[in-house]
Design an enzyme around this catalytic site. Sequence first.
Site, PDB file in Angstrom:
ATOM      1  N   ASP A 284      19.603  61.261  62.927  1.00  0.00           N
ATOM      2  CA  ASP A 284      18.350  60.629  63.083  1.00  0.00           C
ATOM      3  C   ASP A 284      17.882  60.745  61.705  1.00  0.00           C
ATOM      4  O   ASP A 284      17.937  62.321  61.058  1.00  0.00           O
ATOM      5  CB  ASP A 284      17.064  61.219  64.133  1.00  0.00           C
ATOM      6  CG  ASP A 284      16.209  60.210  64.107  1.00  0.00           C
ATOM      7  OD1 ASP A 284      16.044  59.784  63.425  1.00  0.00           O
ATOM      8  OD2 ASP A 284      16.182  60.425  65.739  1.00  0.00           O
ATOM      9  N   ARG A 286      14.780  59.192  60.227  1.00  0.00           N
ATOM     10  CA  ARG A 286      13.390  59.122  60.389  1.00  0.00           C
ATOM     11  C   ARG A 286      12.438  60.392  60.353  1.00  0.00           C
ATOM     12  O   ARG A 286      12.066  61.804  60.217  1.00  0.00           O
ATOM     13  CB  ARG A 286      12.999  58.238  61.840  1.00  0.00           C
ATOM     14  CG  ARG A 286      13.765  57.707  62.146  1.00  0.00           C
ATOM     15  CD  ARG A 286      13.749  57.398  63.931  1.00  0.00           C
ATOM     16  NE  ARG A 286      13.735  57.267  64.753  1.00  0.00           N
ATOM     17  CZ  ARG A 286      13.822  57.670  65.704  1.00  0.00           C
ATOM     18  NH1 ARG A 286      13.035  56.749  66.535  1.00  0.00           N
ATOM     19  NH2 ARG A 286      14.698  58.076  66.866  1.00  0.00           N
TER      20      ARG A 286
HETATM   21  N1  GTP Z   1      21.374  54.731  62.842  1.00  0.00           N
HETATM   22  C1  GTP Z   1      22.047  53.645  63.946  1.00  0.00           C
HETATM   23  N2  GTP Z   1      20.755  52.957  64.279  1.00  0.00           N
HETATM   24  C2  GTP Z   1      20.412  52.811  65.704  1.00  0.00           C
HETATM   25  C3  GTP Z   1      21.824  52.448  66.476  1.00  0.00           C
HETATM   26  N3  GTP Z   1      21.631  51.772  67.626  1.00  0.00           N
HETATM   27  C4  GTP Z   1      19.809  51.735  67.713  1.00  0.00           C
HETATM   28  N4  GTP Z   1      19.068  52.361  66.445  1.00  0.00           N
HETATM   29  C5  GTP Z   1      18.122  52.321  65.464  1.00  0.00           C
HETATM   30  O1  GTP Z   1      17.449  53.220  66.350  1.00  0.00           O
HETATM   31  C6  GTP Z   1      16.284  53.329  66.320  1.00  0.00           C
HETATM   32  C7  GTP Z   1      15.712  53.330  67.625  1.00  0.00           C
HETATM   33  O2  GTP Z   1      14.235  53.830  67.635  1.00  0.00           O
HETATM   34  P1  GTP Z   1      13.553  53.892  68.577  1.00  0.00           P
HETATM   35  O3  GTP Z   1      13.229  52.775  70.273  1.00  0.00           O
HETATM   36  O4  GTP Z   1      12.268  54.492  68.758  1.00  0.00           O
HETATM   37  O5  GTP Z   1      13.668  55.659  69.017  1.00  0.00           O
HETATM   38  P2  GTP Z   1      14.650  56.795  70.285  1.00  0.00           P
HETATM   39  O6  GTP Z   1      14.703  57.723  69.295  1.00  0.00           O
HETATM   40  O7  GTP Z   1      16.074  55.808  70.801  1.00  0.00           O
HETATM   41  O8  GTP Z   1      12.921  57.158  71.363  1.00  0.00           O
HETATM   42  P3  GTP Z   1      12.467  55.895  72.539  1.00  0.00           P
HETATM   43  O9  GTP Z   1      11.026  56.596  72.007  1.00  0.00           O
HETATM   44  O10 GTP Z   1      13.029  56.493  73.537  1.00  0.00           O
HETATM   45  O11 GTP Z   1      13.089  54.292  72.913  1.00  0.00           O
HETATM   46  C8  GTP Z   1      15.566  51.857  65.472  1.00  0.00           C
HETATM   47  O12 GTP Z   1      15.133  52.477  64.559  1.00  0.00           O
HETATM   48  C9  GTP Z   1      17.260  50.936  65.797  1.00  0.00           C
HETATM   49  O13 GTP Z   1      17.516  50.188  64.980  1.00  0.00           O
HETATM   50  C10 GTP Z   1      22.853  52.677  66.677  1.00  0.00           C
HETATM   51  O14 GTP Z   1      23.858  52.756  66.644  1.00  0.00           O
HETATM   52  N5  GTP Z   1      23.034  53.875  64.688  1.00  0.00           N
END
Ligand code: GTP
Length: 352
Positions: A284, A286
Site C-alpha cells: 500500500d 497511499r
Molecule cells: N495495486 C493494486 N491496487 C488495487 C488492486 N485492486 C484494487 N486496487 C486499488 O485499491 C484501492 C482500493 O481502495 P479502497 O476501496 O479505498 O480501500 P481499502 O483499503 O480496500 O479499504 P476499504 O475502505 O475497506 O474499501 C483502489 O485505489 C484500487 O485501485 C490490486 O490488485 N493491486
Amino acid sequence: MSLIPTLTETISRARADLRMGLPVVIGSYLVAAVETLSAERLADMHALGQNILALTGRRAETLKARVYDDGLARVQVPKDGDLRWLRALADPAGDLMTPMKGPLLTQRGGEVQPHQAALALAKSAQLLPAMLMVPAEAQPGLTVLAAGPLLAQLAGEAAMAPVASARLPLLAAERSRLHIFRPDDGSTEHYAIEIGDPPRDAPVLTRLHSACFTGDVLGSLKCDCGPQLQSALTAMGQAGAGVLLYLNQEGRGIGLANKMRAYDLQNQGFDTVEANHRLGFEDDERDFRIGAALLRRLGFDTVRLMTNNPRKVEMLEGQGISVAERVALITPRNRFNTGYLDTKARKSGHLL
Ligand SMILES: Nc1nc2c(ncn2[C@@H]2O[C@H](COP(=O)(O)OP(=O)(O)OP(=O)(O)O)[C@@H](O)[C@H]2O)c(=O)[nH]1
Ligand SMILES: [Zn+2]
C-alpha cells in the site's frame, strides 16, 4: 527572488522529466528511470562511467540480489548491460519466463541517500522503482536536486487548496456538491462530494475512497471498489448527509499502469500483495494523510467512517480526526473478486 523555482516546483519538474525519459541530477549522480530510458541516452550514460541500478529491497528480494542497505539494492550494471537487460530487472512481467537474471553484483558501503531519493522520486512519479545512476557533473538544462532535501520533501505533506466547487445533483442524492482540491506539489487533484448539508459539530457519515478506474468506471469484477462507491453514496443519500472523499490514489498509490502490471502478475498466479512486491512497491503506497487534511479543510473533525480497513481508522485518529464509529461496507462476492477479498482479509487486516 520569487521567480526562481522552489524545491517543490523543481521536484514536480523532475517527475515530469523522468516520465518523459529525460534524466535528472540528484546529488552527484545523473539519474534516469529504466522504464522510460532510450537506447541513445543509455549509451551516453554508459560513456560517463560505471552505472548502478537502484532497486527497492522488495524488487531485489524477487531477483535474489543482495540487499546491504535498508530497503534498497545497488546493482552494478555491466558495460554491455543493454535496455533489454535493464528492463528485465525493472519489470517483473517476464520473471517466470526468464527467472535467472544474475548473478547480480550489488554494492555495499558508501552513500545511499541519492539512491533512496531516486527511488522515492520514481514512486512519486508512479514509475517502476528502478533507477539507473552514474556519477556525473550536472549537464546544462537538466533538473538538479539535492538528495537530502528531496527525500525530506517527498516524505512531507503537500498543502491542499480548494479550487472550485459546484452543486451536482446525483442519482444517489440530488442535494450534493463536488469540491476540487489541488495539492501545491503539482500532483493530481482530489475530490470531495458533500451530500446534503452535514452539520460540522456532529459525526459525519464519511467514506475515503481511493480511485479505481477499473472498478469505479468500467465495473470491473476483480475488486469491490465500484459497488463500495455506489453503496456509500446511496447510504449518504438515504441518511440525507455525508461526505465522500474521492482520492486520486489509483492502485493503492502505484498508478493505473503499475496496477495493470500487477494484474498481469495476478494472472500469472501471484496475489495482490505479492504482485505489488514483485514490482518493487510496498503493498500500500497511499499517503493516508490526504484524507484527514481534506476533512479538516471542509470543517469536519469527527466521522462515522465507512470502511473495512482498520488502517484508515488508525490513520485518521493519528491525524487528529476522531472516528466515532466504523461502519462496515460489505459488497457482494463473485468468482473474480473472492481471492482478492480473501487476501485483503488475510494479509492487509481488512475486516471482511
Ligand atoms: N495495486 C493494486 N491496487 C488495487 C488492486 N485492486 C484494487 N486496487 C486499488 O485499491 C484501492 C482500493 O481502495 P479502497 O476501496 O479505498 O480501500 P481499502 O483499503 O480496500 O479499504 P476499504 O475502505 O475497506 O474499501 C483502489 O485505489 C484500487 O485501485 C490490486 O490488485 N493491486
Ligand atoms: Zn478496484
